[in-house]
Design an enzyme around this catalytic site. Structure first.
Site, PDB file in Angstrom:
ATOM      1  N   GLY A  43      42.317  54.383  69.200  1.00 35.09           N
ATOM      2  CA  GLY A  43      43.231  53.446  67.929  1.00 35.09           C
ATOM      3  C   GLY A  43      43.130  53.591  66.855  1.00 35.09           C
ATOM      4  N   GLN A  48      44.855  50.937  58.329  1.00 32.67           N
ATOM      5  CA  GLN A  48      43.048  51.397  58.188  1.00 32.67           C
ATOM      6  C   GLN A  48      42.135  52.606  57.437  1.00 32.67           C
ATOM      7  OE1 GLN A  48      42.679  51.203  62.728  1.00 32.67           O
ATOM      8  NE2 GLN A  48      40.438  50.232  62.094  1.00 32.67           N
ATOM      9  N   CYS A  92      36.799  47.193  66.966  1.00 29.73           N
ATOM     10  CA  CYS A  92      38.037  47.908  66.021  1.00 29.73           C
ATOM     11  C   CYS A  92      36.888  48.780  65.237  1.00 29.73           C
ATOM     12  CB  CYS A  92      38.604  46.716  64.874  1.00 29.73           C
ATOM     13  SG  CYS A  92      39.842  47.144  63.863  1.00 29.73           S
ATOM     14  N   LEU A  93      37.711  50.082  64.672  1.00 30.14           N
ATOM     15  CA  LEU A  93      36.775  50.754  63.789  1.00 30.14           C
ATOM     16  C   LEU A  93      36.790  50.135  62.027  1.00 30.14           C
ATOM     17  CD1 LEU A  93      38.450  54.049  65.057  1.00 30.14           C
ATOM     18  CD2 LEU A  93      36.749  53.373  65.485  1.00 30.14           C
ATOM     19  N   HIS A 134      46.752  45.636  70.104  1.00 31.22           N
ATOM     20  CA  HIS A 134      45.870  45.894  68.629  1.00 31.22           C
ATOM     21  C   HIS A 134      46.126  46.315  68.192  1.00 31.22           C
ATOM     22  CE1 HIS A 134      41.114  46.038  67.559  1.00 31.22           C
ATOM     23  NE2 HIS A 134      41.718  46.287  66.348  1.00 31.22           N
ATOM     24  N   GLU A 135      47.032  47.728  68.100  1.00 30.83           N
ATOM     25  CA  GLU A 135      47.296  48.570  66.506  1.00 30.83           C
ATOM     26  C   GLU A 135      48.340  48.565  66.055  1.00 30.83           C
ATOM     27  OE1 GLU A 135      45.546  50.685  66.021  1.00 30.83           O
ATOM     28  OE2 GLU A 135      43.132  50.478  67.824  1.00 30.83           O
ATOM     29  N   HIS A 138      47.637  45.085  64.001  1.00 34.14           N
ATOM     30  CA  HIS A 138      46.965  46.409  62.348  1.00 34.14           C
ATOM     31  C   HIS A 138      48.506  46.161  61.733  1.00 34.14           C
ATOM     32  CE1 HIS A 138      43.083  46.648  62.219  1.00 34.14           C
ATOM     33  NE2 HIS A 138      43.253  47.160  63.934  1.00 34.14           N
TER      34      HIS A 138
HETATM   35 NI    NI Z   1      41.820  48.071  64.748  1.00 32.77          NI
END
Ligand code: NI
Length: 170
Positions: A43, A48, A92-93, A134-135, A138
């Site tokens: 995701g 991000q 998380c990226l 989660h997304e 963000h």
């Molecule tokens: Ni994340």
């Protein structure tokens, strides 16, 4: 696209709704999907990559041999959630190589616009439910580490500050 690493003020912002689904937005969603698959991740949210707009991409199909399911959600909203909860080890990226257990509703109903501007609705459970939540977090400036205690959160943040210093030195 370069992915922002926590801590970064752009990861703490509440993002604006998409008002127009343009060719640029479709291009952005394709670029984000490519960035996500490359990472690799399941995701990615627009903030991000430094774009403060309510757009997320995801694909939680992990099994070898299963068809990929690239999903783009514009202005996603959780309209209902189950009382039962699920615990997943999240990463998380924007917080590379750090993982922690987070408890969230196990099942959610979500509505969003697709890249053609069509309204979509679906119920998600399992990893998909966790990933969508989660997304969407963000888009509201919230990271999975915000669910952890202050000690653990500070520890991870310090590790990320160190990583960023090292990256800046090259
Ligand atoms: Ni994340």
């Amino acid at each position: 696209m370069p992915i922002l690493i926590h801590p970064d003020p752009r990861l703490k912002k509440v993002c604006d709704p998409v008002t127009d689904i343009t060719g640029d937005l479709r291009q952005l969603s394709n670029d984000m999907l490519e960035t996500m698959y490359d990472a690799p991740g399941i995701g990615l949210a627009a903030p991000q990559v430094g774009i403060l707009t309510r757009l997320i991409v995801l694909d939680c199909v992990k099994e070898e041999g299963q068809a990929p399911r690239p999903t783009v959600m514009i202005n996603p909203v959780i309209t209902a959630h189950s009382d039962t909860q699920n615990v997943y080890e999240e990463g998380c990226l924007s917080i590379p190589d750090q993982f922690a257990e987070v408890t969230r509703p196990a099942e959610i109903d979500v509505s969003w616009l697709d890249v053609d501007g069509e309204e979509q609705k679906a119920t998600f459970d399992g990893l998909w439910a966790t990933c969508v939540q989660h997304e969407i977090d963000h888009l509201d400036g919230k990271l999975f580490i915000d669910y952890l205690g202050p000690m653990k959160r500070q520890l991870i943040t310090r590790r990320m500050q160190k990583l960023k210093r090292e990256q800046a030195r090259g």
